[in-house]
Scaffold this motif. Structure first.
Motif, PDB file in Angstrom:
ATOM      1  N   UNK A  88       0.840  -1.193   0.000  1.00 41.46           N
ATOM      2  CA  UNK A  88       0.000   0.000   0.000  1.00 41.46           C
ATOM      3  C   UNK A  88       0.881   1.252   0.000  1.00 41.46           C
ATOM      4  N   UNK A  89       0.357   2.310  -0.596  1.00 41.60           N
ATOM      5  CA  UNK A  89       1.086   3.571  -0.544  1.00 41.60           C
ATOM      6  C   UNK A  89       1.021   4.101   0.889  1.00 41.60           C
ATOM      7  N   UNK A  90       2.087   4.634   1.373  1.00 38.76           N
ATOM      8  CA  UNK A  90       2.115   5.075   2.766  1.00 38.76           C
ATOM      9  C   UNK A  90       2.655   6.497   2.864  1.00 38.76           C
ATOM     10  N   UNK A  91       2.302   7.133   3.955  1.00 34.40           N
ATOM     11  CA  UNK A  91       2.944   8.400   4.319  1.00 34.40           C
ATOM     12  C   UNK A  91       3.401   8.286   5.764  1.00 34.40           C
ATOM     13  N   UNK A  92       4.380   9.118   6.099  1.00 35.33           N
ATOM     14  CA  UNK A  92       5.017   9.021   7.414  1.00 35.33           C
ATOM     15  C   UNK A  92       6.483   8.705   7.224  1.00 35.33           C
ATOM     16  N   UNK A  93       7.317   9.416   7.965  1.00 39.09           N
ATOM     17  CA  UNK A  93       8.751   9.197   7.836  1.00 39.09           C
ATOM     18  C   UNK A  93       9.437  10.368   7.152  1.00 39.09           C
ATOM     19  N   UNK A  99       1.644  18.020   5.524  1.00 46.92           N
ATOM     20  CA  UNK A  99       0.263  17.567   5.744  1.00 46.92           C
ATOM     21  C   UNK A  99      -0.021  16.418   4.792  1.00 46.92           C
ATOM     22  N   UNK A 100      -0.611  15.345   5.310  1.00 44.98           N
ATOM     23  CA  UNK A 100      -0.864  14.177   4.476  1.00 44.98           C
ATOM     24  C   UNK A 100      -2.199  13.540   4.789  1.00 44.98           C
ATOM     25  N   UNK A 101      -2.632  12.767   3.833  1.00 44.20           N
ATOM     26  CA  UNK A 101      -3.939  12.132   3.967  1.00 44.20           C
ATOM     27  C   UNK A 101      -3.921  10.812   3.218  1.00 44.20           C
ATOM     28  N   UNK A 102      -4.405   9.754   3.869  1.00 44.67           N
ATOM     29  CA  UNK A 102      -4.568   8.471   3.174  1.00 44.67           C
ATOM     30  C   UNK A 102      -6.052   8.128   3.181  1.00 44.67           C
ATOM     31  N   UNK A 103      -6.502   7.480   2.129  1.00 42.42           N
ATOM     32  CA  UNK A 103      -7.943   7.187   2.053  1.00 42.42           C
ATOM     33  C   UNK A 103      -8.182   6.051   1.066  1.00 42.42           C
ATOM     34  N   UNK A 104      -9.280   5.364   1.267  1.00 46.42           N
ATOM     35  CA  UNK A 104      -9.637   4.275   0.360  1.00 46.42           C
ATOM     36  C   UNK A 104     -10.499   4.795  -0.797  1.00 46.42           C
ATOM     37  N   UNK A 105     -11.534   5.606  -0.418  1.00 43.36           N
ATOM     38  CA  UNK A 105     -12.428   6.182  -1.437  1.00 43.36           C
ATOM     39  C   UNK A 105     -12.403   7.694  -1.291  1.00 43.36           C
ATOM     40  N   UNK A 106     -12.743   8.356  -2.370  1.00 46.02           N
ATOM     41  CA  UNK A 106     -12.739   9.814  -2.327  1.00 46.02           C
ATOM     42  C   UNK A 106     -13.790  10.350  -1.367  1.00 46.02           C
ATOM     43  N   UNK A 107     -14.789   9.544  -1.097  1.00 46.18           N
ATOM     44  CA  UNK A 107     -15.823   9.960  -0.144  1.00 46.18           C
ATOM     45  C   UNK A 107     -15.233  10.112   1.259  1.00 46.18           C
ATOM     46  N   UNK A 108     -14.087   9.417   1.497  1.00 43.28           N
ATOM     47  CA  UNK A 108     -13.498   9.448   2.839  1.00 43.28           C
ATOM     48  C   UNK A 108     -12.713  10.728   3.105  1.00 43.28           C
ATOM     49  N   UNK A 115     -11.379  17.092   6.227  1.00 40.44           N
ATOM     50  CA  UNK A 115     -10.352  17.866   6.915  1.00 40.44           C
ATOM     51  C   UNK A 115      -9.947  17.228   8.234  1.00 40.44           C
ATOM     52  N   UNK A 116     -10.867  16.507   8.876  1.00 38.96           N
ATOM     53  CA  UNK A 116     -10.540  15.952  10.185  1.00 38.96           C
ATOM     54  C   UNK A 116      -9.593  14.763  10.107  1.00 38.96           C
ATOM     55  N   UNK A 117      -9.387  14.227   8.948  1.00 34.84           N
ATOM     56  CA  UNK A 117      -8.495  13.069   8.843  1.00 34.84           C
ATOM     57  C   UNK A 117      -7.129  13.446   8.252  1.00 34.84           C
ATOM     58  N   UNK A 118      -6.909  14.708   8.099  1.00 39.16           N
ATOM     59  CA  UNK A 118      -5.580  15.145   7.617  1.00 39.16           C
ATOM     60  C   UNK A 118      -4.606  15.105   8.784  1.00 39.16           C
ATOM     61  N   UNK A 119      -3.434  14.593   8.539  1.00 32.84           N
ATOM     62  CA  UNK A 119      -2.393  14.546   9.569  1.00 32.84           C
ATOM     63  C   UNK A 119      -1.260  15.501   9.179  1.00 32.84           C
TER      64      UNK A 119
END
Lengths: 544, 505
Positions: free
Chosen positions: B406-411, B451-460, B463-467
């Motif tokens: 899976x594509x990841x963010x962090x690091x 700032x990053x964001x991971x999601x399965x669908x665009x509906x997900x 703003x509250x899930x941005x890290x």
């Protein structure tokens, strides 16, 4: 009393006098003073060759933050009694003492034949320095040169800087290699037969990052150390070379190396470092000795080699903790006025300007022990020579760089003139700003440098005090007279002792003492000179 | 009978000395003579003292009789002739016993000749010289050293080069000279890390003026990878360990269109072998904590085919034509260039991963990376760097993406306030911003925000899930590029420090 006994007593008195006389220790001037030839070209065993890598020494940089290399702390020691530097294997008095013609200035160190173009040049080695490729080539006459090419993004930058720098340093008296500017096609170069590298590869290594002109030729710089039997490595700016018997004066105590700080500031030779010097074994009149050169001048003026010099270069040492902390605390918004410095975007200029140039605050990237001991006398010695260049002479030198854009030539001439003037303002006033002392007829004549360079009124009234000087005891004796004079010629006192001393006080500037010696024919000649005799020369602004 | 004792002078042994009583008188006379000959002091004579002129005390001290009267020869050649000036040489020979300045200097040299020796540099000097002669090459995430005076047939030490979780890694790099050349690149290297990661890779490539092609092979053993679950809401305390062995073999062809545009394609075979991993300190394995995750316990072999296009106008030192960074050996999510100060970078690539074994893990990934660099002051390296990155993964039918692919963010390459691979999912959006300045000639400083964001669908998307995180970084520069960086970043899960080698393209 027995006559024999009386004779004995007289003899003993004489012996006692001679035994205890201070002549050998207190005598100030020797018969050969002031000497203008340092006998440092004596036949000596050849020193070992050694090298030093390019670039700053990290340990040396750290050491310089907490201390200073070299042991000598006093005034320069390789000077004669008139505060001049005798000709030596390091230095030759040139333009200031015997004015060079415009042709001679433009010719500079090139006293031999140009590179031979009757046959292809053999490439012996290809190397790189400051992002700039350079090659060791052998011409048709079997002479070896170093060949430099400008980077295609900054044409004429490094080669032009080296041409100008070599001429100016040569005229100032330093040993520099011959510098020839030529235009060649790549097919002039062939790989050496005994190497596995092919000619095409060699040409690509040299010219791969360069730019040809419309005729397909490349502008190249060829440098050569004339008469070199062998390169034996760079010299340090402190200490002496332990295996060179001619090298007796600590380098940090050599006036020409201390004064080089001022010359380096003028031409912005901020990358000066032992790796940009070279000791060479030469043979003259069956004598082997070492001659000391300033080399790799492709990084003077605004050139950093393959690209323009960084803005900080010439303004800060490579590590100055306070400046680093200041910039950290302000996110780089503070920490040096040099940040505001700008130079025009002209081909061949790079980064050199005069607006932010402060001679006393100028410094090389790597701390230099000789530069840090440059005192006001050393600076005066160098500044008077730099100030002596006229605008026409500077232009003659700059034109040797053959810049394609005349605006580049004009800008560099103007910048060098402005930097020259800043140097004159900063240093020429020391000791009253007077020089070129000579006895003519019954007068002691001199030149008011400040007036000559429009830094002071022409008719400054000076106070002159004449004394009898006792050379054997190194003492000032009877005062002869004290006068005020606005002229650049002072009438000698009527008394004619063996030595005279004149103290010339220039109001608001300083004092110079001049010593005269009576010659055999009864006329006087200048034998000594002392700047600010009442106080030790303060160090100029080596560190802020 | 009295006997007159005949004796001679103690100085020259030539003058007969009278009776002993008279000798005392002679000594007294000598004493008087010596007293008369003494130099006057300022106090006694009242004379005006003068400062020492000209030569140093050391020169003056050398004016002892021991140095006088040794040399002879042509005066000017020796330099002991006086001149009226430096340019008007009228030299004269002087008698050998006459004191002179030149003779003092010459005698000091003769004296040194008797005691001189070759230079003996101290250990500090030797260390400094060794460091200066040590040459380093800064690669993507590696630093390659050339040790002076050591020829190991082209084998050189290399630092860095293993994945971020490997920690400090080092190894040996071999560049075969018979394959090297102006247009050719070839190397093989083996690496090992303190965390037990190891691997090796080899590349052989040829590049021309407008093309590049090369072949590559790589093996990585990664025993301590972290997995926190999928999605933006994965919990930090859900961390679990897994391991994977990767083998990759393939080739790439690229072509340059003009100075800034490159496009190309690549094909590879990749084998991922799932291993349990080395869990320390009671850390659970992924197979225990996330047994339902796709790919757990499964080995997958992919055939990968992809293409890429790149526009690059940055002022980055480096060779753009090489195109190595588009090979599957490199991370999809590249880092912000630390060396660029101006210009634009835009790349897009699409790669299809075909599961050659079970046909259950095939997917297609598309990514786009836009980076902008603005120079505020070129001379001081003041500048701003911005980056926007998006990656989208598409699967057909019931195909899934193995959790470790899976594509990841962090690091250190994305969200610097979070551990490597902290957030994973099919799709990723990421933005980075840095303000940079040069604080030392070899040190850059940056203040940054990610700032990053991971999601399965665009509906997900929300703003509250941005890290996000903010931080400060320091980069050690060389003429070739950035050699290392040290960064401190603070996110919602604390402060993290990153130390990495290499200049990032």
């Amino acid at each position: 009393m027995d006559v024999r006994f009386l004779g004995l007593v007289v003899a003993l008195v004489l012996v006692g006098w001679m035994e205890a006389a201070p002549a050998a220790t207190a005598q100030r001037f020797y018969p050969d003073d002031p000497i203008w030839e340092d006998p440092d070209r004596m036949d000596m065993p050849a020193p070992e060759a050694h090298g030093v890598p390019d670039g700053p020494d990290p340990i040396g940089i750290l050491a310089s933050v907490f201390g200073q290399a070299g042991n000598h702390t006093g005034p320069a020691v390789n000077v004669n009694t008139v505060e001049g530097v005798p000709n030596s294997s390091w230095y030759t008095n040139r333009h200031y003492h015997d004015r060079l013609s415009l042709d001679a200035l433009a010719r500079g160190p090139n006293t031999r034949r140009p590179p031979d173009t009757s046959a292809a040049w053999t490439v012996l080695r290809v190397d790189e320095a400051n992002g700039l490729p350079h090659a060791v080539v052998r011409d048709g006459a079997d002479r070896t040169y170093r060949l430099w090419v400008d980077h295609r993004r900054h044409p004429e930058l490094a080669t032009g800087a080296a041409m100008i720098g070599s001429r100016l340093l040569h005229a100032l008296g330093y040993n520099v290699p011959e510098h020839w500017l030529m235009r060649i096609r790549p097919n002039r170069l062939t790989a050496a037969a005994d190497t596995v590298v092919q000619t095409g590869t060699v040409r690509k290594q040299i010219f791969g990052e360069a730019r040809a002109d419309s005729t397909g030729r490349f502008r190249v710089l060829l440098t050569r150390l004339p008469g070199a039997v062998r390169r034996i490595g760079p010299f340090a700016f402190h200490g002496t070379r332990p295996d060179d018997a001619n090298d007796i004066f600590p380098h940090e105590a050599r006036r020409e190396l201390r004064g080089l700080r001022v010359a380096a500031a003028w031409i912005n030779h901020s990358k000066i470092h032992p790796s940009r010097t070279m000791d060479v074994l030469v043979t003259e009149d069956d004598r082997k000795f070492v001659r000391h050169y300033l080399t790799r001048l492709t990084t003077v003026l605004g050139s950093g080699g393959a690209r323009p010099k960084r803005k900080w270069s010439g303004h800060e040492h490579i590590l100055e903790i306070r400046a680093v902390l200041t910039r950290m605390g302000t996110l780089g918004l503070s920490g040096g006025g040099w940040m505001e410095a700008t130079a025009p975007d002209l081909r061949g200029v790079g980064h050199i300007e005069s607006e932010q140039f402060r001679p006393g605050a100028w410094r090389p990237e790597a701390p230099n022990p000789a530069f840090e001991r440059c005192d006001s006398t050393d600076a005066f010695w160098a500044a008077r020579q730099i100030a002596a260049f006229t605008a026409a002479e500077i232009r003659a030198v700059v034109e040797t760089a053959e810049y394609s854009n005349p605006q580049t030539t004009d800008y560099l001439v103007r910048t060098l003139r402005e930097r020259q003037r800043a140097i004159a303002r900063a240093y020429l006033g020391y000791g009253g700003g007077i020089d070129r002392f000579a006895v003519q007829g019954d007068s002691l004549r001199f030149v008011d440098l400040l007036a000559r360079h429009d830094l002071a009124p022409a008719a400054t009234s000076r106070t002159v005090t004449w004394h009898v000087f006792d050379n054997e005891a190194d003492r000032v004796r009877r005062r002869l007279r004290r006068v005020r004079s606005p002229r650049e010629a002072l009438r000698l006192p009527s008394a004619s002792p063996p030595f005279l001393r004149a103290v010339i006080e220039t109001p608001g500037q300083g004092t110079t003492a001049v010593y005269l010696r009576r010659q055999n024919e009864g006329r006087y000649a200048v034998v000594g000179r002392e700047l600010e005799p009442q106080r030790r020369p303060p160090l100029i602004q080596a560190r802020e | 009978m009295t006997h007159r004792t005949a004796s001679t002078c103690c100085l020259c042994r030539c003058v007969p000395i009278p009776q002993p009583a008279t000798r005392i008188l002679c000594l007294a006379v000598l004493l008087v003579g010596w007293m008369v000959g003494r130099p006057c002091t300022a106090q006694t004579a009242g004379a005006e003292p003068t400062a020492f002129l000209s030569a140093s005390p050391s020169v003056s001290a050398s004016a002892s009789p021991a140095f006088v009267g040794r040399a002879s020869s042509s005066a000017l050649r020796r330099g002991d002739g006086r001149r009226d000036g430096p340019g008007r040489a009228v030299a004269v020979d002087r008698a050998d016993d006459e004191p002179s300045r030149a003779r003092q200097w010459r005698d000091r040299r003769q004296s040194k000749r008797q005691t001189m020796h070759p230079p003996r540099p101290g250990w500090l000097d030797r260390t400094g010289r060794f460091i200066r002669r040590t040459r380093g090459a800064v690669l993507g995430d590696q630093v390659l050293l050339d040790l002076p005076d050591i020829d190991l047939y082209g084998i050189r030490p290399v630092f860095g080069g293993l994945p971020a979780g490997a920690g400090l890694s080092a190894g040996l790099n071999y560049q075969p000279r018979f394959l090297d050349g102006t247009n050719r690149h070839a190397y093989a290297q083996a690496l090992y890390s303190l965390n037990g990661y190891y691997g090796g890779d080899a590349i052989y490539g040829v590049e021309g003026d407008d093309y590049v092609h090369y072949a590559y092979a790589r093996y990585h053993h990664k025993p301590q990878e972290d997995f926190y679950g999928t999605g933006p809401d994965s919990r930090e305390d859900a961390e679990a360990i897994y391991g994977v062995d990767e083998v990759l073999v393939g080739g790439l062809f690229g072509r340059s269109l003009g100075d800034n545009l490159t496009l190309g394609t690549h094909a590879s075979v990749r084998a991922d072998r799932f291993v349990q991993g080395t869990a320390e300190g009671g850390m659970p394995h992924v197979s225990d904590r996330f047994p339902e995750a796709a790919g757990v316990g499964r080995d997958v072999t992919y055939v990968m085919i992809g293409s890429f296009v790149e526009y690059d106008s940055r002022d980055v030192p480096g060779d753009r034509a090489y195109g190595q960074r588009f090979a599957p050996t490199e991370d999809r999510l590249r880092r912000l260039s630390l060396d660029a100060t101006s210009g634009l970078y835009l790349s897009s690539q699409i790669t299809h991963h075909l599961d050659a074994g079970y046909d259950r893990f095939s997917f297609t990934r598309f990514s786009i990376d836009l980076q902008e660099y603005f120079s505020i002051d070129e001379g001081t390296h003041h500048g701003v760097a911005l980056r926007q990155f998006a990656s989208f993964t598409h699967t057909s039918g019931d195909q899934k993406v193995p959790f470790y692919r899976l594509q990841s963010v962090g690091g250190s390459e994305s969200l610097r306030g979070y551990p490597t691979g902290r957030f994973r999912d099919y799709n990723v959006l990421l933005t980075n911003a840095e303000v940079r300045c040069q604080v030392w000639h070899w040190l850059d400083m940056a203040v940054f925000g990610d700032a990053g964001h991971v999601f399965r669908r665009f509906d997900d998307l929300g703003a509250d899930t941005i890290r996000g995180n903010v931080g400060v970084g320091f980069r050690l520069r060389t003429d070739e590029g950035t050699a290392a960086r040290l960064e401190f970043a603070r996110g919602t899960e604390g402060t993290r420090m990153t130390l990495e080698l290499g200049s990032l393209l």
